[in-house]
Scaffold this motif. Structure first.
Motif, mmCIF file in Angstrom:
data_model
loop_
_atom_site.group_PDB
_atom_site.id
_atom_site.type_symbol
_atom_site.label_atom_id
_atom_site.label_comp_id
_atom_site.label_asym_id
_atom_site.label_seq_id
_atom_site.Cartn_x
_atom_site.Cartn_y
_atom_site.Cartn_z
ATOM 1 N N GLY A 1 0.571 3.482 -8.234
ATOM 2 C CA GLY A 1 -0.587 3.990 -8.816
ATOM 3 C C GLY A 1 -1.882 3.758 -8.269
ATOM 4 O O GLY A 1 -1.941 2.987 -7.219
ATOM 5 N N GLU A 2 -3.018 4.331 -8.514
ATOM 6 C CA GLU A 2 -4.381 3.996 -7.829
ATOM 7 C C GLU A 2 -4.777 2.502 -7.921
ATOM 8 O O GLU A 2 -5.276 1.961 -6.685
ATOM 9 N N GLN A 3 -4.480 2.014 -9.095
ATOM 10 C CA GLN A 3 -4.854 0.413 -8.944
ATOM 11 C C GLN A 3 -4.051 -0.482 -8.187
ATOM 12 O O GLN A 3 -4.636 -1.336 -7.144
ATOM 13 N N GLU A 4 -2.636 -0.080 -7.875
ATOM 14 C CA GLU A 4 -2.018 -1.150 -6.847
ATOM 15 C C GLU A 4 -2.367 -0.717 -5.571
ATOM 16 O O GLU A 4 -2.654 -1.537 -4.629
ATOM 17 N N LEU B 1 0.924 -1.137 0.238
ATOM 18 C CA LEU B 1 0.097 -0.044 0.007
ATOM 19 C C LEU B 1 1.032 1.171 -0.016
ATOM 20 O O LEU B 1 0.631 2.188 -0.749
ATOM 21 N N VAL B 2 1.948 1.270 0.669
ATOM 22 C CA VAL B 2 2.605 2.517 1.022
ATOM 23 C C VAL B 2 3.551 2.725 -0.283
ATOM 24 O O VAL B 2 3.780 3.719 -0.773
ATOM 25 N N LEU B 3 4.093 1.552 -1.038
ATOM 26 C CA LEU B 3 4.800 1.605 -2.137
ATOM 27 C C LEU B 3 4.133 1.532 -3.367
ATOM 28 O O LEU B 3 4.812 1.648 -4.296
ATOM 29 N N ALA B 4 2.797 1.580 -3.314
ATOM 30 C CA ALA B 4 2.023 1.625 -4.641
ATOM 31 C C ALA B 4 2.275 2.721 -5.688
ATOM 32 O O ALA B 4 2.464 3.895 -5.240
ATOM 33 N N PRO C 1 -4.236 8.136 0.335
ATOM 34 C CA PRO C 1 -5.902 8.308 -0.072
ATOM 35 C C PRO C 1 -6.484 6.582 0.401
ATOM 36 O O PRO C 1 -5.760 5.905 -0.149
ATOM 37 N N GLY C 2 -7.592 6.809 0.929
ATOM 38 C CA GLY C 2 -8.238 5.568 1.197
ATOM 39 C C GLY C 2 -7.835 4.660 2.368
ATOM 40 O O GLY C 2 -8.378 3.778 2.582
#
Length: 883
Positions: free
Chosen positions: A591-594, A586-589, A688-689
């Motif tokens: 983009g939005e999809q990841e 989550l932290v290293l995603a 976000p999220g």
């Protein structure tokens, strides 16, 4: 003119601040008409003046002269009079009992002339007179002149050989006096002062100085006794227990300070002075044996013991001397007792009609309750008993045998458990006694120095294990059957039975813990007493007690221990182990999809976590803190990644493309000070999220568990705008789910506390995170500074106790009060709680009651302590309101 000296007839037990505990109680016994030798007390005010100014107050000498003249008239003889001398003792006596920590000098007034008058006074008993004289020089040399006591003790041991000191004749003791005077001449560079008034003057100053002796300072720190109280000095006409076998000295308790059982309890020593009993130099006999030796004095003593216990309405500790068949009372005080005895005695006194249940609750403490929850030895375990002594202070202690206080401190500092083994302890052993898990002595009785100090500190202690031959020099002891225990060997001691075991004995839960767990412990007097006290404390307290719990198992245990909800559920603890990878994703995603994929994987796991906790709490409130880790806790280690990639670039290792991507991301997010970086509310706003996922999981779990009462806590708020941004999103999610939940914040920064009026407009509750609030207020990183310099700060008196252990009322406490007052001014129904580790600390619980908080929250094991202290805080407040 200030009054610095009070005759015993002028004081009473309520003047402890001025006369110290010993002086106030001697005055009280005098007023009761008990046989107390005449005397007078120099006040604590005189001591404080002396310590501040380096000299005694003006006029003190004249006051002492007047009271000494009155004492001489009452006794019919003068201090040091050659043919019929008055002798006096000079004794310390602070407000709070500090057994053996400060100084006493007996037999003041003896010199080469008056020693013959003393012998004549005692019917020609030359041995008694010379024994008293050698004691004066020995005590004066050590206490007043600072001579190492080993010089005197070595000379005495050399003279005695295999004999007892009572076997020495008058001629031998007269020679010992000359030897002792020679030691004074050699070690102090002066003659022993022959002038009785000079002896008394120097002894008084030595008692004043002993207030700041290292062992006294250490004891005060251990017992949290204020350093600015000072000690009184009591000057008392001497009565002698060393006149022969029709004389003696003893210590008595009006009931057993180890168990609380009623009965005759104490030690007696024939032909001895009081220091012989507490020093453990000779083994005492049980107090009951006095009935055979001197029935008249014994019967009178029992009558006085009953009078004192009924008068003080408590266990009394009594020192007495018998001089040629005449009983004299030298001291009484409310006696130190073990934790078990404290609870049993409190409820016994209620049943006797001497105190109320309100008073019973105030007679015990949370610290004592915590001690009762420590493990005990498993009765079913195989044990190799090697000796048995006196059960001086209960508990189960296991550790490596050590034979010096210095070694005890050294090994304990390295994290080792140790048992301090001595022939007998003395006040210089205090540091080792504090460091050790338990204390074992081969000499001394239940009222010896080791026993009294261990009971006061709640340390396990076995005394008077006469079967042991202790060699301090050889760092070993031998037990019957050829057993030798050397330094470093593990032993176990049972302070409840007096047994000593070779090796480590397994431990089991105490019956008090089993009681709190709801298990059947049978007909146990201690458990019944604890139950009565706890029920009354619960009925009395205003503060609720919640738990810090992160799992259903912890939540269930907390309920069994009496928790009224959860005050802190730390969601970051739910992301450890296998889940850590999901948070890392989550932290290293990129983009939005990841990011959404990671959130979708976490949400059902979170929901299941919350459902389990709601079910365990069964309708009680649960405050859930949204994720609050320093970011680095969920990232790969920067150094490890850097080394791996560097080695690969140098051709000495392998690194994947993923490793290189991770390294770039970790470098981008790396923080120099993660504790003050991207964490708490900031994390929720930047990723976000994340918080929305947690709030949805809470809402879904609450809908699934009937009666669930979630409270959502936003961590690390510094500005109300942060809280408003998160609160708006959370409220919308809850409304959509049809779930009613309070939304509040954690106050853990000084700015949040100082702007609490603004923050309260967006928060329905505050929970004070006093761990971080303490760090940020003091500018300390707890992990870095406690080992680095806290011990030095404690030594210097900068701290009385670590601010991470007990709430700093002046600094952190003031911020809490400001936030509470301004928060409630903005929102009158604002709920206030505390969820730092201070929530289970007794003194901090009292502060929370005084500050008007609604609840404290602490770890499950400390819940009973917090419940008891909350009751005691309410009773203390009620008592002050009626005064």
């Amino acid at each position: 003119m200030a009054k610095y000296v009070y005759d015993f007839t002028e004081g009473n037990r309520n003047l402890k601040d001025l006369l110290g505990g010993k002086g106030a109680n001697l005055a009280e016994m005098t007023n009761l008409g008990l046989p107390v030798p005449p005397g007078f007390t120099i006040t604590t005010e005189a001591c404080r003046y002396y310590l501040a100014e380096g000299k005694v107050p003006d006029g003190l000498g004249d006051e002492v002269d007047r009271h000494l003249e009155a004492l001489e008239r009452a006794m019919g003889r003068k201090l040091g009079q050659t043919d019929d001398p008055l002798l006096v003792s000079v004794r310390s006596g602070a407000k709070f009992s500090m057994p053996g920590m400060m100084e006493t000098v007996l037999n003041i007034g003896l010199n080469d002339e008056s020693v013959h008058g003393l012998a004549k006074q005692a019917g020609g008993n030359e041995r008694f007179a010379w024994d008293s004289y050698r004691r004066l020089i020995q005590m004066f040399g050590k206490t007043v002149l600072g001579i190492d006591g080993e010089h005197f003790e070595g000379a005495l041991e050399a003279l005695k050989g295999d004999r007892q000191d009572t076997d020495l004749g008058a001629g031998e003791l007269q020679g010992l006096v000359e030897t002792f005077k020679g030691i004074v001449r050699e070690q102090a560079g002066m003659e022993f002062p022959a002038d009785p008034r000079e002896q008394m003057r120097l002894a008084v100053k030595a008692v004043f100085d002993s207030w700041n002796a290292p062992r006294a300072v250490l004891y005060r720190r251990q017992e949290r006794i204020p350093a600015d109280l000072g000690t009184a000095v009591n000057i008392v006409a001497m009565v002698f227990g060393n006149c022969g076998n029709d004389s003696g000295t003893g210590v008595a308790f009006t009931r057993d300070p180890g168990s609380g059982q009623q009965g005759i309890y104490g030690d007696y020593l024939q032909n001895a002075q009081g220091e012989d009993v507490v020093a453990g130099i000779r083994n005492t006999i049980p107090l009951q044996d006095l009935e055979r030796i001197d029935k008249r004095s014994y019967d009178e003593l029992l009558e006085i013991m009953a009078t004192l216990e009924n008068h003080y309405r408590d266990l009394c500790d009594i020192e007495f001397t018998i001089e040629r068949g005449k009983l004299w009372m030298l001291q009484t005080r409310v006696g130190k007792r073990t934790a078990a005895a404290a609870f049993c005695i409190a409820t016994q006194l209620v049943d006797q009609g001497l105190i109320t249940m309100d008073e019973a609750v105030t007679r015990v403490t949370g610290d004592q309750l915590a001690k009762l929850m420590f493990p005990r030895f498993d009765a079913e375990a195989a044990k190799k008993r090697i000796a048995k002594g006196m059960n001086a202070s209960p508990g189960a202690a296991v550790g490596k045998a050590v034979f010096s206080s210095e070694r005890a401190v050294e090994l304990a500092g390295q994290g080792e458990d140790v048992i301090l083994v001595r022939r007998e302890t003395n006040p210089d052993d205090l540091s080792g006694m504090i460091a050790a898990r338990g204390i074992l002595t081969s000499r001394g009785g239940k009222t010896s120095h080791a026993a009294v100090v261990a009971r006061g500190m709640g340390k396990t202690c076995v005394c008077g294990a006469e079967e042991l031959e202790v060699s301090i020099e050889g760092k070993r002891f031998t037990a019957p059957g050829g057993v030798t225990v050397s330094e470093g060997d593990v032993i176990s001691i049972d302070g409840s039975t007096g047994e000593v075991f070779l090796g480590e004995v397994p431990v089991v839960d105490s019956p008090v813990v089993e009681y709190f767990e709801g298990k059947d412990v049978g007909d146990d007097d201690l458990v019944r007493a604890v139950d009565r006290v706890m029920r009354h404390a619960d009925e009395t307290r205003g503060l609720q007690v919640r738990a810090n719990a992160d799992t259903p198992e912890d939540a269930a245990r907390a309920r069994r221990f009496g928790a009224q909800g959860i005050g802190l559920c730390r969601t970051e603890h739910m992301f450890l182990g296998e889940r850590r990878k999901l948070v890392e994703d989550l932290v290293l995603a990129s983009g939005e999809q990841e990011r959404q994929a990671a959130l979708d994987a976490l949400e059902p796991l979170q929901r299941a976590d919350f459902e389990g906790i709601f079910q365990a709490m069964d309708g009680l409130p649960v405050t859930i803190r949204l994720i609050d880790p320093p970011l680095h806790e969920f990232l790969p280690d920067l150094t490890e990644l850097s080394v791996r990639v560097a080695l690969a670039d140098a051709g000495a290792g392998e690194a994947t493309d993923k490793d290189r991507e991770l390294l770039a991301a970790v470098k981008r997010l790396h923080e120099q000070n993660p504790m003050l970086g991207l964490r708490g509310v900031r994390l929720g706003l930047v990723i976000p999220g994340l918080f929305a996922m947690q709030v949805r999981a809470i809402a879904q779990a609450a809908k699934a568990v009937p009666g669930a009462r979630p409270e959502i806590m936003i961590p690390l708020t510094v500005a109300v705008q942060e809280l408003e941004a998160v609160r708006e999103e959370a409220a919308a999610i809850l409304a959509e789910a049809g779930v009613d939940a309070l939304i509040g914040t954690m106050i853990e920064t000084p700015r949040a506390a100082l702007t609490a009026g603004q923050v309260a407009e967006a928060a329905q509750f505050f929970s004070f995170g006093t761990n971080d609030l303490t760090q940020m207020t003091w500018g300390f990183s707890r992990d870095d500074v406690e080992a680095a310099f806290f011990s030095r700060y404690l030594e210097l008196g900068i701290f009385g106790v670590s601010p991470f252990e007990t709430l700093d009322r002046d600094g952190v406490g003031r911020l809490v009060r400001i936030a509470a007052e301004e928060g409630r001014a903005a929102r009158p129904d604002l709920k206030l709680g505390i969820c730092g580790e201070h929530g289970g600390d007794p003194d901090s619980v009292h502060f929370c009651h005084e500050a008007g908080l609604d609840y404290v929250s602490c770890s499950p094991f400390r819940i009973p302590v917090a419940r008891l202290e909350a009751g005691r805080a309410a009773l203390s407040q009620n008592d002050s309101d009626t005064r």
